[in-house]
Design a protein around this motif. Structure first.
Motif, short mmCIF file in Angstrom:
data_model
loop_
_atom_site.label_atom_id
_atom_site.label_comp_id
_atom_site.label_asym_id
_atom_site.label_seq_id
_atom_site.Cartn_x
_atom_site.Cartn_y
_atom_site.Cartn_z
N THR A 21 -1.18 -43.93 17.87
CA THR A 21 -1.81 -44.63 18.98
C THR A 21 -1.34 -44.03 20.30
OG1 THR A 21 -2.36 -46.84 19.83
CG2 THR A 21 -0.05 -46.44 19.26
N ILE A 22 -2.17 -44.12 21.33
CA ILE A 22 -1.82 -43.65 22.67
C ILE A 22 -1.16 -44.80 23.42
CG2 ILE A 22 -2.71 -42.82 24.88
CD1 ILE A 22 -4.91 -41.37 23.34
N TYR A 76 1.34 -40.03 22.96
CA TYR A 76 1.12 -40.69 21.67
C TYR A 76 2.45 -41.17 21.07
CZ TYR A 76 -3.39 -38.14 21.54
OH TYR A 76 -4.63 -37.62 21.80
N LYS A 99 -2.12 -37.61 27.94
CA LYS A 99 -2.13 -38.60 26.85
C LYS A 99 -0.77 -38.54 26.15
CE LYS A 99 -5.86 -36.76 25.02
NZ LYS A 99 -7.00 -36.50 24.11
N GLN A 122 -1.29 -43.04 29.60
CA GLN A 122 -2.25 -42.01 30.00
C GLN A 122 -2.27 -41.86 31.52
OE1 GLN A 122 -6.22 -41.55 28.04
NE2 GLN A 122 -5.91 -43.71 27.47
N ARG A 178 -9.06 -50.36 21.68
CA ARG A 178 -7.80 -50.46 22.40
C ARG A 178 -7.55 -51.86 22.93
NH1 ARG A 178 -9.37 -46.29 26.85
NH2 ARG A 178 -11.03 -45.80 25.38
N GLN A 186 -5.82 -44.69 17.44
CA GLN A 186 -6.56 -43.45 17.21
C GLN A 186 -7.10 -43.34 15.79
OE1 GLN A 186 -7.05 -41.05 20.01
NE2 GLN A 186 -6.68 -43.16 20.69
#
Length: 304
Positions: free
Chosen positions: A163-164, A194, A192, A167, A119, A285
């Motif tokens: 991808t996140i 996304y 989360k 959060q 990340r 991810q």
């Protein structure tokens, strides 16, 4: 009378000659005035769009960033404030001064202790430089950002990776950590969000056993992912806004100020035992070779 005639004629000739000379001089003066001295060229003013730049509206005073390099490397306040000139940061976190965005770039690399993914992601620090001061749902919080997926790789089936982008992560107090005999303060992420195939997808945590004990509820393996929720509006690679609102026993996620999903279940109410912190950025991810993602944030704000 005729005796003076020659003298009179001479006098008249002299006067006529002088008048002609004056006329020529006047004509020359008039010509010199009428002649242009030089050509005038209009020079346009410079285009402001070509000479100006725009900075993102993001205050990094209460954020640290985790990078996909090192073990992994992290940069905290106040060093993060100089990200534009920081040699470690500027390949992964940099300004797009044309669009006024802060770019988060990442690829598979170094990971944190509790993850197998890499990340370039911000972590909220209510007290700059410290991970120990956090907030609970009863204290409440708000996170809002304007962002866009700039570019992301595809898998072998020609589908975009995911991808996140935001959060809410849980955290154990030192007392809770010691109570369950855990080595660190890590707790599950309650929220989360996304970017997935051009859609915004939300996942939260639910208890495996609604009757779990007050001690076991602190354990990560007491929780699992819910089935997830996809917003109807597709964002694709366009700019969009996300807002997260948290209060005692309630969590709401809002897309583009028009569509929202609300969580008020017993799971959310029981989550109140944990401390929390916000995260935002680009948490890729996948570990596929050659994969990457580039996310742009135009603004980001937090309130408690």
């Amino acid at each position: 009378m005729f005796k003076n005639l020659p003298s009179l004629i001479c006098l008249l000739l002299i006067l006529g000659s002088c008048q002609d000379n004056n006329s020529v001089a006047e004509e020359k003066e008039e010509v010199s005035i009428d002649e242009p001295t030089t050509d005038v060229v209009d020079i346009p003013d410079p285009d402001p769009e070509e000479t100006s730049f725009i900075l993102p509206e993001i205050d990094l005073s209460n954020w640290k960033v985790t990078l996909p390099i090192g073990r992994p490397d992290e940069v905290e306040p106040p060093e993060i404030l100089e990200y534009a000139t920081n040699e470690k940061l500027k390949s992964f976190m940099y300004n797009d001064s044309i669009e006024g965005a802060l770019v988060f770039y990442t690829y598979p690399g170094a990971t944190t202790a509790n993850s197998s993914r890499s990340r370039t992601e911000l972590r909220e620090q209510m007290e700059p430089g410290s991970n120990s001061v956090n907030w609970t749902f009863s204290q409440g919080g708000r996170l809002k950002g304007t962002l866009a997926m700039d570019d992301i790789s595809k898998d072998s089936d020609d589908k975009y990776h995911r991808t996140i982008i935001m959060q809410i992560h849980g955290r154990l107090t030192n007392e809770q950590r010691d109570l369950i005999g855990q080595k660190d303060n890590n707790a599950p992420p309650m929220l989360k969000i996304y970017w997935q195939n051009g859609e915004v997808r939300v996942k939260t945590k639910v208890l495996k056993d609604p009757n779990v004990s007050n001690t076991d509820i602190l354990r990560t393996d007491s929780w699992t992912d819910d089935e997830g929720f996809n917003f109807n509006e597709e964002v694709g690679f366009n700019t969009f806004s996300l807002e997260v609102l948290v209060s005692d026993g309630r969590m709401e996620v809002i897309l583009n100020d028009t569509e929202s999903v609300v969580y008020e279940s017993d799971d959310i109410k029981k989550w109140g035992v944990f401390e929390n912190y916000f995260k935002a950025g680009n948490y890729l991810q996948t570990s596929d070779e050659g994969s990457y993602a580039r996310v742009k944030y135009y603004d980001l704000e937090v309130e408690h």
